[in-house]
Write a protein that holds these residues in place. Structure first.
Motif, mmCIF file in Angstrom:
data_model
loop_
_atom_site.group_PDB
_atom_site.id
_atom_site.type_symbol
_atom_site.label_atom_id
_atom_site.label_comp_id
_atom_site.label_asym_id
_atom_site.label_seq_id
_atom_site.Cartn_x
_atom_site.Cartn_y
_atom_site.Cartn_z
ATOM 1 N N ARG A 111 -9.500 -5.969 -6.111
ATOM 2 C CA ARG A 111 -8.579 -5.504 -7.137
ATOM 3 C C ARG A 111 -7.157 -5.670 -6.606
ATOM 4 O O ARG A 111 -6.793 -5.068 -5.601
ATOM 5 N N SER A 112 -6.368 -6.492 -7.287
ATOM 6 C CA SER A 112 -4.969 -6.669 -6.908
ATOM 7 C C SER A 112 -4.145 -5.510 -7.453
ATOM 8 O O SER A 112 -4.234 -5.181 -8.632
ATOM 9 N N VAL A 113 -3.349 -4.900 -6.582
ATOM 10 C CA VAL A 113 -2.471 -3.802 -6.947
ATOM 11 C C VAL A 113 -1.054 -4.249 -6.621
ATOM 12 O O VAL A 113 -0.719 -4.474 -5.467
ATOM 13 N N GLU A 114 -0.229 -4.394 -7.654
ATOM 14 C CA GLU A 114 1.082 -5.000 -7.465
ATOM 15 C C GLU A 114 2.195 -4.025 -7.133
ATOM 16 O O GLU A 114 3.083 -4.330 -6.373
ATOM 17 N N GLY A 115 2.213 -2.858 -7.680
ATOM 18 C CA GLY A 115 3.385 -1.994 -7.682
ATOM 19 C C GLY A 115 3.712 -1.286 -6.395
ATOM 20 O O GLY A 115 3.723 -1.860 -5.306
ATOM 21 N N ALA A 116 3.956 0.001 -6.496
ATOM 22 C CA ALA A 116 4.483 0.808 -5.404
ATOM 23 C C ALA A 116 3.574 0.850 -4.192
ATOM 24 O O ALA A 116 4.020 1.208 -3.112
ATOM 25 N N ALA A 117 2.331 0.490 -4.337
ATOM 26 C CA ALA A 117 1.403 0.558 -3.208
ATOM 27 C C ALA A 117 1.809 -0.374 -2.078
ATOM 28 O O ALA A 117 1.323 -0.248 -0.967
ATOM 29 N N GLN A 118 2.723 -1.307 -2.344
ATOM 30 C CA GLN A 118 3.140 -2.204 -1.273
ATOM 31 C C GLN A 118 3.888 -1.447 -0.178
ATOM 32 O O GLN A 118 4.076 -1.965 0.904
ATOM 33 N N SER A 119 4.283 -0.219 -0.421
ATOM 34 C CA SER A 119 5.014 0.534 0.593
ATOM 35 C C SER A 119 4.093 1.386 1.454
ATOM 36 O O SER A 119 4.562 2.211 2.215
ATOM 37 N N SER A 120 2.807 1.169 1.382
ATOM 38 C CA SER A 120 1.866 2.062 2.039
ATOM 39 C C SER A 120 1.612 1.779 3.506
ATOM 40 O O SER A 120 1.036 2.614 4.184
ATOM 41 N N SER A 121 1.996 0.630 4.028
ATOM 42 C CA SER A 121 1.654 0.324 5.414
ATOM 43 C C SER A 121 2.586 -0.746 5.968
ATOM 44 O O SER A 121 3.623 -1.058 5.385
ATOM 45 N N ASP A 122 2.204 -1.319 7.106
ATOM 46 C CA ASP A 122 3.079 -2.210 7.866
ATOM 47 C C ASP A 122 3.530 -3.466 7.131
ATOM 48 O O ASP A 122 4.550 -4.049 7.504
ATOM 49 N N GLN A 123 2.847 -3.881 6.092
ATOM 50 C CA GLN A 123 3.314 -5.058 5.352
ATOM 51 C C GLN A 123 4.687 -4.818 4.741
ATOM 52 O O GLN A 123 5.456 -5.756 4.532
ATOM 53 N N LEU A 124 5.035 -3.558 4.498
ATOM 54 C CA LEU A 124 6.334 -3.257 3.909
ATOM 55 C C LEU A 124 7.488 -3.747 4.788
ATOM 56 O O LEU A 124 8.494 -4.241 4.275
ATOM 57 N N SER A 125 7.345 -3.649 6.103
ATOM 58 C CA SER A 125 8.404 -4.123 7.004
ATOM 59 C C SER A 125 8.699 -5.595 6.770
ATOM 60 O O SER A 125 9.850 -6.035 6.855
ATOM 61 N N PHE A 126 7.676 -6.371 6.479
ATOM 62 C CA PHE A 126 7.837 -7.804 6.231
ATOM 63 C C PHE A 126 8.381 -8.047 4.823
ATOM 64 O O PHE A 126 9.265 -8.874 4.623
ATOM 65 N N ILE A 127 7.837 -7.330 3.843
ATOM 66 C CA ILE A 127 8.292 -7.484 2.462
ATOM 67 C C ILE A 127 9.790 -7.212 2.374
ATOM 68 O O ILE A 127 10.522 -7.939 1.704
ATOM 69 N N GLU A 128 10.253 -6.181 3.059
ATOM 70 C CA GLU A 128 11.684 -5.849 3.054
ATOM 71 C C GLU A 128 12.550 -6.982 3.605
ATOM 72 O O GLU A 128 13.727 -7.069 3.290
ATOM 73 N N LYS A 129 11.972 -7.845 4.428
ATOM 74 C CA LYS A 129 12.705 -8.977 5.007
ATOM 75 C C LYS A 129 12.412 -10.278 4.263
ATOM 76 O O LYS A 129 12.760 -11.356 4.722
ATOM 77 N N GLY A 130 11.736 -10.191 3.115
ATOM 78 C CA GLY A 130 11.488 -11.366 2.294
ATOM 79 C C GLY A 130 10.209 -12.116 2.586
ATOM 80 O O GLY A 130 9.994 -13.206 2.061
#
Length: 176
Positions: A111-130
């Protein structure tokens, strides 16, 4: 929320580390892939993503500009009859079709979850940098950050499914 000192963390985070190490062995045995593939384990996630935030500021051996995607494994040890959530799937338009294809190819429910859940773990550090990133997650439970998060509750067959999903997704990314 920080982890309790007496919490073994069998699911959060040992399950993800176990899958990552097993996949690293599989990829190492297969020989060099067409593109760079880096396996990294971070600490300090519950303390504000400290390990991953440090890494994105000091990325080696591959500079951050050379990282095209991140697949994070955090809390993947209790699949049971659940679906595997792909958190942060909105960080790149390609994630949805990639994981839809992986689900079709493997027969494993995702199940793909697009929204706010992207801030739940270490991937957020990368997302914030593009850098697009996702977290694979097999679901919340009452043992989260408690002493009862023990190895006897881990679903080994479910972890094999998680590893299969990661392998299919990473193979796709390496070939394109």
């Amino acid at each position: 929320m920080s982890r309790r000192a007496d919490a073994p963390g069998a699911d959060d985070n040992a399950s993800g580390v176990a899958v990552m190490l097993e996949l690293a062995k599989v990829y190492a045995a297969a020989g060099p892939p067409a593109r760079n593939l880096v396996f990294v384990g971070f600490s300090g996630e519950e303390a504000g993503l400290r390990g991953s935030r440090y890494y994105v500021e000091h990325a080696t051996p591959v500079p951050l500009a050379g990282i095209r995607a991140v697949v994070n494994l955090d809390t993947v040890g209790r699949l049971g009859s659940n679906v595997i959530d792909v958190l942060g799937a909105g960080s790149a338009k390609e994630w949805g079709p990639i994981f839809q294809g992986v689900g079709f190819t493997t027969g494993i429910k995702l199940r793909s979850v697009e929204g706010a859940a992207q801030s739940s773990s270490d991937q957020l550090s990368f997302i914030e940098k593009g850098v697009p990133g996702v977290q694979l997650f097999t679901g919340a439970h009452l043992d989260y950050h408690r002493p009862s998060d023990t190895a006897d509750k881990i679903d080994a067959a479910g972890m094999v499914k998680v590893a299969t999903v990661v392998r299919e997704a990473v193979d796709y990314l390496l070939e394109r």
